[in-house]
Structures are given as C-alpha cells and as structure tokens.
Enzyme design. Structure first.
Site, PDB file in Angstrom:
ATOM      1  N   TYR A  57     109.644  15.443  15.994  1.00  0.00           N
ATOM      2  CA  TYR A  57     109.884  16.869  16.180  1.00  0.00           C
ATOM      3  C   TYR A  57     109.359  17.278  17.547  1.00  0.00           C
ATOM      4  O   TYR A  57     108.246  16.916  17.926  1.00  0.00           O
ATOM      5  CB  TYR A  57     109.167  17.669  15.088  1.00  0.00           C
ATOM      6  CG  TYR A  57     109.340  19.169  15.214  1.00  0.00           C
ATOM      7  CD1 TYR A  57     110.570  19.762  14.974  1.00  0.00           C
ATOM      8  CD2 TYR A  57     108.268  19.994  15.577  1.00  0.00           C
ATOM      9  CE1 TYR A  57     110.735  21.145  15.082  1.00  0.00           C
ATOM     10  CE2 TYR A  57     108.428  21.368  15.682  1.00  0.00           C
ATOM     11  CZ  TYR A  57     109.660  21.938  15.443  1.00  0.00           C
ATOM     12  OH  TYR A  57     109.815  23.297  15.556  1.00  0.00           O
ATOM     13  N   ASP A 114     105.641  13.107  24.100  1.00  0.00           N
ATOM     14  CA  ASP A 114     105.327  14.422  23.546  1.00  0.00           C
ATOM     15  C   ASP A 114     103.990  14.324  22.833  1.00  0.00           C
ATOM     16  O   ASP A 114     103.897  13.818  21.723  1.00  0.00           O
ATOM     17  CB  ASP A 114     106.442  14.872  22.590  1.00  0.00           C
ATOM     18  CG  ASP A 114     106.167  16.262  22.028  1.00  0.00           C
ATOM     19  OD1 ASP A 114     105.098  16.837  22.341  1.00  0.00           O
ATOM     20  OD2 ASP A 114     107.021  16.769  21.267  1.00  0.00           O
ATOM     21  N   LYS A 174      99.032  22.831  21.079  1.00  0.00           N
ATOM     22  CA  LYS A 174      98.019  22.770  20.016  1.00  0.00           C
ATOM     23  C   LYS A 174      96.561  22.717  20.537  1.00  0.00           C
ATOM     24  O   LYS A 174      96.065  23.739  20.950  1.00  0.00           O
ATOM     25  CB  LYS A 174      98.367  21.646  19.055  1.00  0.00           C
ATOM     26  CG  LYS A 174      99.751  21.948  18.427  1.00  0.00           C
ATOM     27  CD  LYS A 174     100.185  21.123  17.247  1.00  0.00           C
ATOM     28  CE  LYS A 174     101.453  21.716  16.659  1.00  0.00           C
ATOM     29  NZ  LYS A 174     102.610  20.860  16.620  1.00  0.00           N
TER      30      LYS A 174
HETATM   31  C1  LIG Z   1     104.096  21.286  17.057  1.00  0.00           C
HETATM   32  C2  LIG Z   1     104.877  20.397  17.899  1.00  0.00           C
HETATM   33  C3  LIG Z   1     105.835  20.884  18.821  1.00  0.00           C
HETATM   34  C4  LIG Z   1     106.217  22.325  18.888  1.00  0.00           C
HETATM   35  O1  LIG Z   1     105.166  23.145  19.262  1.00  0.00           O
HETATM   36  P1  LIG Z   1     105.239  24.727  18.931  1.00  0.00           P
HETATM   37  O2  LIG Z   1     104.009  25.268  19.559  1.00  0.00           O
HETATM   38  O3  LIG Z   1     105.274  24.823  17.441  1.00  0.00           O
HETATM   39  O4  LIG Z   1     106.469  25.248  19.545  1.00  0.00           O
HETATM   40  C5  LIG Z   1     106.432  19.982  19.669  1.00  0.00           C
HETATM   41  N1  LIG Z   1     106.160  18.679  19.612  1.00  0.00           N
HETATM   42  C6  LIG Z   1     105.282  18.165  18.730  1.00  0.00           C
HETATM   43  C7  LIG Z   1     104.995  16.705  18.727  1.00  0.00           C
HETATM   44  C8  LIG Z   1     104.624  19.002  17.831  1.00  0.00           C
HETATM   45  O5  LIG Z   1     103.776  18.487  16.934  1.00  0.00           O
END
Ligand SMILES: *Cc1c(COP(=O)(O)O)cnc(C)c1O
Length: 427
Positions: A143, A237, A265
């Site tokens: 994701y 990512d 995060k």
């Molecule tokens: C949470 C997450 C996202 C998206 O971040 P948001 O702040 O929710 O838009 C993208 N990549 C990874 C790996 C994530 O865990």
C-alpha cells in the site's frame, strides 16, 4: 460498556460517510462498534465509555513513544504559541531535514509534505520526471496511499497492467501501473521484459499493509539489479518502516539502497507529515530549481516539524531503544505463538524492529494471495473482538501489523499473552 461509543458511532454516521475519515477505522473486517477514543495515556487508549486499552496500533505507527510523551508535547505547545502556520520557510524544516539526511548515507535532500500519500505520489512524479519514462511498477498487497495511479489490482495474468481497484479511478489513469506479485522474482523479470518504459519500482521493503510480509533479500537485490540495468529508479516506501524497523528503517536491516525513499508516520510523531528524499542530483530537479512541479500550502508545517524533530532527536540520542522495542515485540509474538501451540491454534509470527505481525495460518504467507488464502479471518475477527473486551487494542484486520512502543512494559505484555491464552482455549 460500549454505550457511548455506539451512540457516537450512530451520530458520526449521520454526517461522515461510514462514520469514519479513513475506512479501516470502521472495524468492517472484524465487526462490532469501533471504540471512539477520548484520549491517549502513555501506553493506553481511553474510549468515551472510560474503557482502557493497551494500544498496539499507535495511530497506525507514528507514536513510537506512546501517547502524550512529555518532550514531544512540550515542543508542540511551545511552537503552537508562535503561530500555527506561516506558508514561509522556518528553520524547523531544515532541522528535521538534517536529522533525516544524517541518518542515511544515500540521501542528501528531503522535501516535506503532509501525508504518506503525498510522499509516494510526489516520489513517483519525480521518478517519471527524472527518467522520462511513463510506467511504474508496484507489488500486489503493498500500500502506498490512495492516489489514483496506485489504486490498482492485478489483472488476470501474473505480469499485468493494473486495473482500477476503486470506482472513480479511470482505467486510463492506471494503464501505466504494472502490478507484480510480491517476492516473485520471475514475475518481476517478466515485467521488465514486457516494458522498457518503467520509471520506477515502488515497494514496501518490509510490507506492513498485508500483515507483516518482509521482502526477501534476493527479491530486493533483484529489484535493485533490474533498476540499474534498465534506467529505472528504486523507490523504497518507508512511510511505515522508517524509524520503526530500525533507526534507519528498512535500510538498516536490508542490504539494498534506494534511489528515492518516502517517509511519513514516525517522522511526524502523530502530526500530519510525509517526506520524500533522494540525492542532490535527483532532488534538485524539483521546482523551484528544476522543472518537476510539487507544492503544498501546509508542507513543512512548524508544529508538525517540532513534533517530528523532537521524536527523531530522542530516538537518535537513545539508539538502544530499538533493541528494547525488538526484544519486546519478540516477547509478545513468541508468547502468543506459545499459547497458540498449547491450544492447538495454528499461528505464524514475525517481527522487524518495533513492527510485529501474526497470522492465523498453518504456514507463513509470503505474498498477498497467500495472506488471503492461507489465513483464518473468522478466527482473527474473534480474537480481535475478545481482546478488545479484555482491554487490548490490536489493528482491526489481519492485513495490518502491530506496533510496539517504548512505554509498553514486560508486565503488560505478559498480561496480553495470558489474555490471548484464555481466548484461544475457547477457539
Ligand atoms: C500509511 C502508508 C502510506 C500512506 O500514508 P498516509 O499518511 O496514510 O497517506 C503509504 N505507504 C505506506 C507504506 C504506508 O504504510
């Protein structure tokens, strides 16, 4: 015992679609009413009925020091008093950038945005702008936020261009997104045989959005090799794994270097922050110096920067935190595994630093379709439901991971394992 949450949920549903601002919060995959949270207290969440939960979600990762950490709170309060936003540069942005850049030997510059979604979206634009190529390659089950070109599912074949996974995304927008099976080297090679127009591979090196499914070393090495051979950029990512899996995220525990890294995060410590980073060569191609456009009214918001800066400084000053987090994560999942074995319940467990995962399955899944096919989702729902009742707040889906925080104690972990034992006895 959940009366106020039930009422709050009904009220919310009247004015907010599904009653929530992010779908996972609605508890659809486990059922029941999501507790509405009144406040955090260190390791705990307290809901509007006064129930207390040991929090293994931590706002889906950001809160590595738990709730209401005094240092972070004070930094935020001090900054708030000077104004909430300026839309002009502030030194806090430079300071946080320095902390991040210092930690990685392959990045020189970082730009801040307000979410992980924005970070990956911008990183992809940058990769396309730099390479002059159009296609992007992502993996099933990873994701990367909710932007159009990333909301894709694999088509019928193995190496395919994605089809939209949500109404509202035109097929034209996803026709440049190639979807490949995670941890499948052959499939990956095939994608590069089929297309010579791949701008970037984007991957969660430690996937945390299909449960915890780390990419194998060989798979990541193959990603790197194919990128090198094809003039493709590798985007790791690390929105979730950054400053979570180790002080240098997944980079600290794997051997593969990215061309572009995305963050979110933990670098905001609970405030809305994302970032993407690369070498000077690549980053200087962004506007204002370069032609690739990217912007944000609230990007680099001072209050958010202050929270992230304080959090990262604390982590950097106490790197032993990560050993301790990993030890506690292992203690928890090994304990769960032990009581599962004792009760004849098939459970697979794993950890990466402060990220932990468990699957109700006979065998450890290594990709998305294995998670979907091997796991017992009814069992997970029952487990989740009963744990909530006993005061333990786990992510409400088997497709999510858990997070350890510095404020969770060994005694609390023991209590959690005992509670799981009680529940699994009745499985
Ligand atoms: C949470 C997450 C996202 C998206 O971040 P948001 O702040 O929710 O838009 C993208 N990549 C990874 C790996 C994530 O865990």
């Amino acid at each position: 015992m959940f009366e106020n949450s039930i009422k709050a949920y009904e009220d919310a549903k009247k004015v907010i679609p599904g009653g929530v601002d992010s779908p996972v919060r609605a508890f659809k995959s486990v059922g029941g009413t999501p507790p509405f949270i009144d406040r955090g207290e260190g390791a705990y969440l307290v809901d509007v009925d006064g129930n207390r939960y040991l929090d293994f979600v931590q706002s889906w990762g950001p809160l590595i020091f738990g709730h209401c950490n005094e240092d972070i709170e004070n930094a935020v309060l001090d900054t708030v008093k000077k104004g909430l936003s300026f839309g002009a540069p502030s030194v806090l942005e430079t300071q946080l950038a320095v902390e991040i850049v210092d930690m990685y030997d392959n990045i020189d510059k970082v730009r801040f945005v307000s979410s992980g979604t924005e970070a990956t979206m911008s990183a992809i634009r940058l990769a396309r702008g730099v390479t002059g190529k159009n296609n992007i390659l992502k993996f099933e089950g990873c994701y990367h936020g909710h932007s159009d070109s990333l909301l894709v599912q694999a088509g019928s074949g193995l190496a395919t261009f994605g089809t939209p996974s949500s109404p509202g995304v035109p097929a034209d927008f996803t026709k440049h997104t190639i979807v490949c099976e995670f941890n499948n080297i052959e499939n990956l090679r095939q994608c590069f045989k089929d297309s010579d127009d791949i701008a970037c591979i984007i991957i969660e090196p430690i996937a945390g959005n299909m449960g915890l499914v780390p990419a194998s070393e060989e798979f990541l090495a193959e990603c790197r090799k194919l990128c090198n051979e094809n003039g493709t950029l590798l985007i790791l990512d690390e929105v979730m794994s950054g400053f979570r899996a180790s002080l240098t995220g997944a980079h600290g525990v794997i051997n593969v270097k990215a061309d572009i890294i995305t963050f979110g995060k933990v670098i905001g410590a609970g405030m809305p922050v994302g970032a993407f980073a690369s070498t000077s060569d690549i980053m200087e191609q962004l506007s204002p110096n370069g032609a690739i456009y990217q912007a944000g009214t609230l990007s680099g918001n001072p209050v958010a920067m202050a929270a992230g800066l304080t959090s990262l400084k604390k982590l950097k000053a106490n790197p032993e935190i990560y050993d301790e987090l990993e030890r506690k994560s292992k203690k928890l999942v090994n304990g769960l595994k032990e009581v599962a074995d004792k009760n004849g319940v098939a459970l697979q467990v794993d950890t990466r630093g402060s990220m932990f995962g468990f699957f109700f399955a006979e065998k450890m899944p290594t990709n998305f379709s294995e998670v979907s096919n091997l796991c017992d989702f009814d069992r997970f729902a029952k487990f989740h439901h009963e744990m909530i009742k006993k005061g333990f707040y786990f992510a409400c889906s088997q497709y999510e991971v858990g997070f350890m925080s510095t404020v969770i104690t060994d005694e609390e972990i023991d209590a959690c394992i005992n509670a799981a034992d009680d529940i699994m006895k009745n499985f």
